[in-house]
Scaffold this motif. Structure first.
Motif, PDB file in Angstrom:
ATOM      1  N   HIS A 261       0.707  -1.319  -0.109  1.00 25.76           N
ATOM      2  CA  HIS A 261      -0.144  -0.029   0.318  1.00 25.76           C
ATOM      3  C   HIS A 261       1.229   0.911   0.152  1.00 25.76           C
ATOM      4  CE1 HIS A 261      -2.605  -2.766   1.547  1.00 25.76           C
ATOM      5  NE2 HIS A 261      -3.603  -2.570   0.571  1.00 25.76           N
ATOM      6  N   THR A 262       0.829   2.128  -0.759  1.00 27.03           N
ATOM      7  CA  THR A 262       1.752   3.669  -0.920  1.00 27.03           C
ATOM      8  C   THR A 262       0.686   4.487  -1.211  1.00 27.03           C
ATOM      9  OG1 THR A 262       1.258   3.123  -3.798  1.00 27.03           O
ATOM     10  CG2 THR A 262       2.871   1.479  -2.316  1.00 27.03           C
ATOM     11  N   SER A 263       1.651   6.168  -0.628  1.00 34.33           N
ATOM     12  CA  SER A 263       0.869   6.934  -0.851  1.00 34.33           C
ATOM     13  C   SER A 263       1.936   7.837  -1.718  1.00 34.33           C
ATOM     14  CB  SER A 263       0.364   7.823   0.038  1.00 34.33           C
ATOM     15  OG  SER A 263      -0.171   9.240  -0.087  1.00 34.33           O
TER      16      SER A 263
ATOM     17  N   MET B 266       1.884  11.258   1.352  1.00 28.71           N
ATOM     18  CA  MET B 266       2.294  10.419   2.367  1.00 28.71           C
ATOM     19  C   MET B 266       3.401   9.949   2.831  1.00 28.71           C
ATOM     20  SD  MET B 266      -1.420   9.065   3.750  1.00 28.71           S
ATOM     21  CE  MET B 266      -0.586   8.839   5.053  1.00 28.71           C
ATOM     22  N   ASN B 267       4.091   9.587   0.883  1.00 31.58           N
ATOM     23  CA  ASN B 267       6.073   9.049   1.182  1.00 31.58           C
ATOM     24  C   ASN B 267       5.390   7.625   1.750  1.00 31.58           C
ATOM     25  OD1 ASN B 267       8.479   8.617   1.042  1.00 31.58           O
ATOM     26  ND2 ASN B 267       9.768   9.894   2.086  1.00 31.58           N
ATOM     27  N   ARG B 268       4.549   7.460   1.777  1.00 35.55           N
ATOM     28  CA  ARG B 268       4.459   5.867   2.072  1.00 35.55           C
ATOM     29  C   ARG B 268       4.358   4.704   1.396  1.00 35.55           C
ATOM     30  NH1 ARG B 268      -1.343   4.090   5.670  1.00 35.55           N
ATOM     31  NH2 ARG B 268      -1.054   1.829   5.640  1.00 35.55           N
TER      32      ARG B 268
ATOM     33  N   GLU C   2       9.659   3.558  -0.250  1.00 34.80           N
ATOM     34  CA  GLU C   2      10.504   2.940  -0.031  1.00 34.80           C
ATOM     35  C   GLU C   2      10.866   1.220   0.282  1.00 34.80           C
ATOM     36  OE1 GLU C   2      14.097   4.393   0.011  1.00 34.80           O
ATOM     37  OE2 GLU C   2      13.243   6.133   0.034  1.00 34.80           O
ATOM     38  N   GLU C   3      10.057   1.033   0.785  1.00 35.16           N
ATOM     39  CA  GLU C   3      10.081  -0.395   1.442  1.00 35.16           C
ATOM     40  C   GLU C   3       9.673  -1.668  -0.666  1.00 35.16           C
ATOM     41  OE1 GLU C   3       8.928   1.748   4.408  1.00 35.16           O
ATOM     42  OE2 GLU C   3       8.313   1.821   2.442  1.00 35.16           O
ATOM     43  N   LEU C   4       8.752  -1.276  -1.077  1.00 37.52           N
ATOM     44  CA  LEU C   4       8.365  -1.526  -2.657  1.00 37.52           C
ATOM     45  C   LEU C   4       9.272  -1.586  -2.836  1.00 37.52           C
ATOM     46  CD1 LEU C   4       5.115  -0.009  -4.694  1.00 37.52           C
ATOM     47  CD2 LEU C   4       7.460  -0.823  -4.951  1.00 37.52           C
TER      48      LEU C   4
END
Length: 223
Positions: A156-158, A161-163, A166-168
């Motif tokens: 799940h990304t935004s 919101m910079n969410r 990076e993890e993806l």
């Protein structure tokens, strides 16, 4: 079927091509700009054809060079898709969590990628715009279950919101590294077997030649 083998240099660095696919307005450009340049623009920018950005990483002491291709999502550009995603090592398929149709279109992209590139390509599916959670129309369970069935990871990304971004890309890069190493080992093993076979053939031929020479020499003495 196009090869999707990532390159591994003699210094141990990895070079990968990653393509972003999805409908127009799902936020592909926003995601890649947030990841590479840590920028976000509230105004929608339409991507024409495709563009790419480079990102350099260090994962476990290994250098990773990502060439990230941001493709146009408009229907009229779909026919150009294969031009941009061929030879890709990884694909990020984005959908807008507030747009059910954009999620259904992801399924079409997955089918096309598997048809064109086989199972070697690493797939990641991302539900973007989680900052609009209250407007969600795509159920989390449905999206994650689908990702599991096609061997993809789900995030799940935004970009706003910079969410999750990076993890993806970190998780995708790690999977591409693992796959590239397996392919490199298989290639080295195959070359080793081929070299061994060639050496055996040479030895046999030498023995036959030597036997022929010995026979000829003996006959010469006897006469």
């Amino acid at each position: 079927m196009a090869s999707t083998t990532g390159t591994v240099s003699s210094s141990g660095s990895y070079n990968f091509k990653v393509v972003l696919l999805g409908e127009g307005c799902v936020g592909k450009t926003s995601v890649v700009l947030r990841y590479v340049e840590d920028k976000f623009n509230d105004k929608h920018v339409t991507t024409l054809h495709a563009s790419f950005l480079n990102k350099k990483l260090n994962i476990g002491g290994k250098r990773v060079n990502l060439s990230i291709w941001d493709t146009a999502g408009q229907e009229r550009f779909h026919a150009l898709g294969p031009i941009y995603y061929r030879m890709s090592n990884g694909a990020v398929l984005l959908y807008d969590i507030t747009d059910e149709d954009s999620f259904q279109k992801v399924k079409n992209w997955v089918k096309e990628l598997k048809k064109m590139l086989g199972s070697d390509i690493c797939l990641t599916i991302a539900g973007n715009k989680v900052d609009l959670e209250k407007q969600r129309t795509v159920a989390v369970e449905e999206a994650e279950e689908y990702a599991n069935t096609v061997g993809a990871k789900h995030f799940h990304t935004s970009a706003k919101m910079n969410r999750g971004i990076e993890e993806l890309f970190l998780e995708l890069s790690q999977r591409m590294m693992e796959r590239a190493q397996v392919q490199e080992n298989e290639r080295a093993s195959s070359l080793g077997r081929a070299g061994s076979t060639r050496r055996n053939v040479v030895v046999v031929e030498d023995e036959e030649d030597e036997a022929a020479q010995t026979k000829s020499s003996c006959c010469g003495v006897a006469s």
